[in-house]
Write a protein that holds these residues in place. Sequence first.
Motif, PDB file in Angstrom:
ATOM      1  N   PRO A 261       0.820  -1.215   0.000  1.00  0.00           N
ATOM      2  CA  PRO A 261       0.000   0.000   0.000  1.00  0.00           C
ATOM      3  C   PRO A 261       0.855   1.266   0.000  1.00  0.00           C
ATOM      4  CG  PRO A 261      -0.730  -1.558   1.692  1.00  0.00           C
ATOM      5  CD  PRO A 261       0.602  -2.037   1.204  1.00  0.00           C
ATOM      6  N   ALA A 262       0.375   2.274  -0.697  1.00  0.00           N
ATOM      7  CA  ALA A 262       1.121   3.535  -0.791  1.00  0.00           C
ATOM      8  C   ALA A 262       1.441   4.154   0.571  1.00  0.00           C
ATOM      9  CB  ALA A 262       0.353   4.527  -1.671  1.00  0.00           C
ATOM     10  N   PRO A 263       0.500   4.185   1.538  1.00  0.00           N
ATOM     11  CA  PRO A 263       0.845   4.797   2.834  1.00  0.00           C
ATOM     12  C   PRO A 263       2.028   4.116   3.519  1.00  0.00           C
ATOM     13  CG  PRO A 263      -1.534   4.543   2.640  1.00  0.00           C
ATOM     14  CD  PRO A 263      -0.929   3.794   1.494  1.00  0.00           C
ATOM     15  N   VAL A 264       2.150   2.795   3.344  1.00  0.00           N
ATOM     16  CA  VAL A 264       3.248   2.067   3.985  1.00  0.00           C
ATOM     17  C   VAL A 264       4.569   2.365   3.279  1.00  0.00           C
ATOM     18  CG1 VAL A 264       4.151  -0.220   4.568  1.00  0.00           C
ATOM     19  CG2 VAL A 264       1.703   0.252   4.778  1.00  0.00           C
ATOM     20  N   ILE A 265       4.567   2.355   1.952  1.00  0.00           N
ATOM     21  CA  ILE A 265       5.789   2.654   1.199  1.00  0.00           C
ATOM     22  C   ILE A 265       6.249   4.079   1.481  1.00  0.00           C
ATOM     23  CG2 ILE A 265       6.851   2.746  -1.080  1.00  0.00           C
ATOM     24  CD1 ILE A 265       5.971  -0.075  -0.052  1.00  0.00           C
ATOM     25  N   GLN A 266       5.304   5.012   1.510  1.00  0.00           N
ATOM     26  CA  GLN A 266       5.663   6.395   1.810  1.00  0.00           C
ATOM     27  C   GLN A 266       6.208   6.521   3.226  1.00  0.00           C
ATOM     28  OE1 GLN A 266       2.682   9.303   0.800  1.00  0.00           O
ATOM     29  NE2 GLN A 266       2.291   8.402  -1.205  1.00  0.00           N
ATOM     30  N   ALA A 267       5.648   5.749   4.164  1.00  0.00           N
ATOM     31  CA  ALA A 267       6.146   5.777   5.540  1.00  0.00           C
ATOM     32  C   ALA A 267       7.574   5.249   5.611  1.00  0.00           C
ATOM     33  CB  ALA A 267       5.221   4.964   6.446  1.00  0.00           C
ATOM     34  N   VAL A 268       7.860   4.201   4.837  1.00  0.00           N
ATOM     35  CA  VAL A 268       9.227   3.668   4.790  1.00  0.00           C
ATOM     36  C   VAL A 268      10.197   4.749   4.336  1.00  0.00           C
ATOM     37  CG1 VAL A 268      10.748   2.075   3.548  1.00  0.00           C
ATOM     38  CG2 VAL A 268       8.557   1.259   4.442  1.00  0.00           C
ATOM     39  N   LYS A 269       9.844   5.457   3.261  1.00  0.00           N
ATOM     40  CA  LYS A 269      10.728   6.514   2.755  1.00  0.00           C
ATOM     41  C   LYS A 269      10.920   7.609   3.798  1.00  0.00           C
ATOM     42  CE  LYS A 269      13.113   9.101  -0.106  1.00  0.00           C
ATOM     43  NZ  LYS A 269      12.701   9.457  -1.456  1.00  0.00           N
ATOM     44  N   LYS A 270       9.848   7.957   4.503  1.00  0.00           N
ATOM     45  CA  LYS A 270       9.940   9.051   5.474  1.00  0.00           C
ATOM     46  C   LYS A 270      10.852   8.708   6.650  1.00  0.00           C
ATOM     47  CE  LYS A 270       5.351  10.610   4.199  1.00  0.00           C
ATOM     48  NZ  LYS A 270       3.923  10.405   4.478  1.00  0.00           N
ATOM     49  N   VAL A 271      10.783   7.471   7.161  1.00  0.00           N
ATOM     50  CA  VAL A 271      11.642   7.149   8.302  1.00  0.00           C
ATOM     51  C   VAL A 271      13.102   7.062   7.877  1.00  0.00           C
ATOM     52  CG1 VAL A 271       9.823   6.037   9.632  1.00  0.00           C
ATOM     53  CG2 VAL A 271      11.197   4.649   8.069  1.00  0.00           C
ATOM     54  N   VAL A 272      13.348   6.586   6.660  1.00  0.00           N
ATOM     55  CA  VAL A 272      14.728   6.563   6.158  1.00  0.00           C
ATOM     56  C   VAL A 272      15.235   7.993   5.964  1.00  0.00           C
ATOM     57  CG1 VAL A 272      16.190   5.929   4.200  1.00  0.00           C
ATOM     58  CG2 VAL A 272      14.525   4.290   5.100  1.00  0.00           C
ATOM     59  N   LEU A 273      14.391   8.838   5.397  1.00  0.00           N
ATOM     60  CA  LEU A 273      14.761  10.233   5.179  1.00  0.00           C
ATOM     61  C   LEU A 273      15.078  10.937   6.490  1.00  0.00           C
ATOM     62  CD1 LEU A 273      14.997  12.676   3.285  1.00  0.00           C
ATOM     63  CD2 LEU A 273      12.531  13.001   3.515  1.00  0.00           C
ATOM     64  N   PHE A 291       5.327   6.025  12.567  1.00  0.00           N
ATOM     65  CA  PHE A 291       4.771   4.743  13.023  1.00  0.00           C
ATOM     66  C   PHE A 291       3.304   4.902  13.400  1.00  0.00           C
ATOM     67  CE2 PHE A 291       3.829   1.915  16.637  1.00  0.00           C
ATOM     68  CZ  PHE A 291       4.110   0.677  16.099  1.00  0.00           C
ATOM     69  N   GLY A 292       2.983   6.028  14.041  1.00  0.00           N
ATOM     70  CA  GLY A 292       1.606   6.279  14.456  1.00  0.00           C
ATOM     71  C   GLY A 292       0.641   6.451  13.306  1.00  0.00           C
ATOM     72  N   THR A 293       1.151   6.798  12.124  1.00  0.00           N
ATOM     73  CA  THR A 293       0.260   6.982  10.977  1.00  0.00           C
ATOM     74  C   THR A 293      -0.128   5.659  10.325  1.00  0.00           C
ATOM     75  OG1 THR A 293       2.042   7.211   9.321  1.00  0.00           O
ATOM     76  CG2 THR A 293       1.361   9.216  10.492  1.00  0.00           C
ATOM     77  N   VAL A 294       0.632   4.598  10.577  1.00  0.00           N
ATOM     78  CA  VAL A 294       0.323   3.300   9.958  1.00  0.00           C
ATOM     79  C   VAL A 294      -0.154   2.255  10.971  1.00  0.00           C
ATOM     80  CG1 VAL A 294       1.794   3.609   7.944  1.00  0.00           C
ATOM     81  CG2 VAL A 294       2.795   2.689  10.034  1.00  0.00           C
ATOM     82  N   TRP A 295       0.195   2.431  12.262  1.00  0.00           N
ATOM     83  CA  TRP A 295      -0.254   1.484  13.283  1.00  0.00           C
ATOM     84  C   TRP A 295      -1.782   1.504  13.364  1.00  0.00           C
ATOM     85  CZ3 TRP A 295       1.599  -2.308  16.258  1.00  0.00           C
ATOM     86  CH2 TRP A 295       0.837  -2.733  17.355  1.00  0.00           C
ATOM     87  N   GLY A 296      -2.377   0.347  13.242  1.00  0.00           N
ATOM     88  CA  GLY A 296      -3.830   0.258  13.288  1.00  0.00           C
ATOM     89  C   GLY A 296      -4.508   0.687  12.011  1.00  0.00           C
ATOM     90  N   PRO A 298      -5.354   0.390   7.758  1.00  0.00           N
ATOM     91  CA  PRO A 298      -5.892  -0.727   6.960  1.00  0.00           C
ATOM     92  C   PRO A 298      -4.860  -1.802   6.634  1.00  0.00           C
ATOM     93  CG  PRO A 298      -6.695   1.373   6.123  1.00  0.00           C
ATOM     94  CD  PRO A 298      -5.676   1.688   7.167  1.00  0.00           C
ATOM     95  N   ALA A 299      -3.665  -1.385   6.213  1.00  0.00           N
ATOM     96  CA  ALA A 299      -2.645  -2.373   5.839  1.00  0.00           C
ATOM     97  C   ALA A 299      -2.194  -3.174   7.051  1.00  0.00           C
ATOM     98  CB  ALA A 299      -1.459  -1.677   5.191  1.00  0.00           C
ATOM     99  N   ASN A 300      -2.044  -2.513   8.191  1.00  0.00           N
ATOM    100  CA  ASN A 300      -1.619  -3.186   9.420  1.00  0.00           C
ATOM    101  C   ASN A 300      -2.673  -4.187   9.892  1.00  0.00           C
ATOM    102  OD1 ASN A 300      -1.480  -2.313  12.863  1.00  0.00           O
ATOM    103  ND2 ASN A 300      -0.050  -3.672  11.836  1.00  0.00           N
ATOM    104  N   LEU A 301      -3.933  -3.782   9.885  1.00  0.00           N
ATOM    105  CA  LEU A 301      -5.005  -4.659  10.340  1.00  0.00           C
ATOM    106  C   LEU A 301      -5.174  -5.854   9.404  1.00  0.00           C
ATOM    107  CD1 LEU A 301      -7.656  -2.015  11.472  1.00  0.00           C
ATOM    108  CD2 LEU A 301      -6.091  -3.353  12.906  1.00  0.00           C
ATOM    109  N   GLN A 302      -5.047  -5.611   8.102  1.00  0.00           N
ATOM    110  CA  GLN A 302      -5.164  -6.708   7.138  1.00  0.00           C
ATOM    111  C   GLN A 302      -4.033  -7.715   7.322  1.00  0.00           C
ATOM    112  OE1 GLN A 302      -5.327  -5.442   3.064  1.00  0.00           O
ATOM    113  NE2 GLN A 302      -5.462  -7.521   2.263  1.00  0.00           N
TER     114      GLN A 302
END
Length: 311
Positions: A261-273, A291-296, A298-302
């Motif tokens: 999912p895009a939110p997860v990939i974007q989150a990965v880039k942001k923490v590396v940045l 982490f707080g933007t993805v915890w809980g 849709p992608a995390n729950l799925q």
Amino acid sequence: MVLCALRQPLLRSSSCCGTWTRLLKRQTRGCVYSSVHGFNQEEVREKLQAFPGGSIDLLKQDSGIAVLTLNNPSRMNAFSGSMMVDLEERVSELENWTDGKGLIIQGVAETFCSGSDLNAVRAISNPQDGMKMCMFMQNTLTRLLRLPLISVALVEGRALGGGAELTTACDFRLMAPGSVIQFVHKHMGLVPGWGGAARLVRIVGSQNALKLLGGAVKVDSKLGLDIGLADGVLQARQEAEGTDSPLQLADNWLSRYTKGPAPVIQAVKKVVLSGRELPLSEALRTEKDVFGTVWGGPANLQALASKSKHK
């Protein structure tokens, strides 16, 4: 349009206001230079538009991977003034692409980019205009590197001067057989001015950067892999029906890092940045916020429901 690559999704959540708000307050308009530094973005844009030629084309695909194409074949895809403005506009568009996950940068006609169009360079050769162009391109390439997209430069043919600098504003570099990255600035009586030297040191280390800049070394795919400037080499293209093009090969290569999912990939880039650019304490707080933007979400729950952790 400050740090939109980091700002838009993060600031939607109240839990994310801390670190990035402090960072944004330190950086007004533009990632590096603003009116505080005597930089007038609109004035520079107007001057650059006086030197037209070529274009920067953007294709956003349903896969979430965009393709940015330098299109000025008569000049080996060199940057005209208007192309510099085009690039800034395309970066602005990508900063606001909520469904984006990846970006491939390429040139037409099996050539990446030969730097700046000398016609434009000669016309703005006075120090004042040269500095303004430098500041404009540093802002643009810094924003490009900070996009919440995983980016790769697809280097076919030659990436010279400013073209070599552009490759360093991507997360990865893929080189086609026979391609060359060369920081030719010394031959022009210059040093990199678009941020390429600072980024190069971070990619290959200060010793290798000094060799590449001081010797104007031609970096082929083998040397690129040896020193870490290249992250992969495309296989030699076969003249057979059904053979993937370099762009398709690059798309396939990048897809392994943008699957999901895009939110997860974007989150990965942001923490590396944040880990790359912020002091450790701020990077840790930012990682917590992201982490707080993805915890809980849709992608995390799925993933929890499907027990996909070990797949």
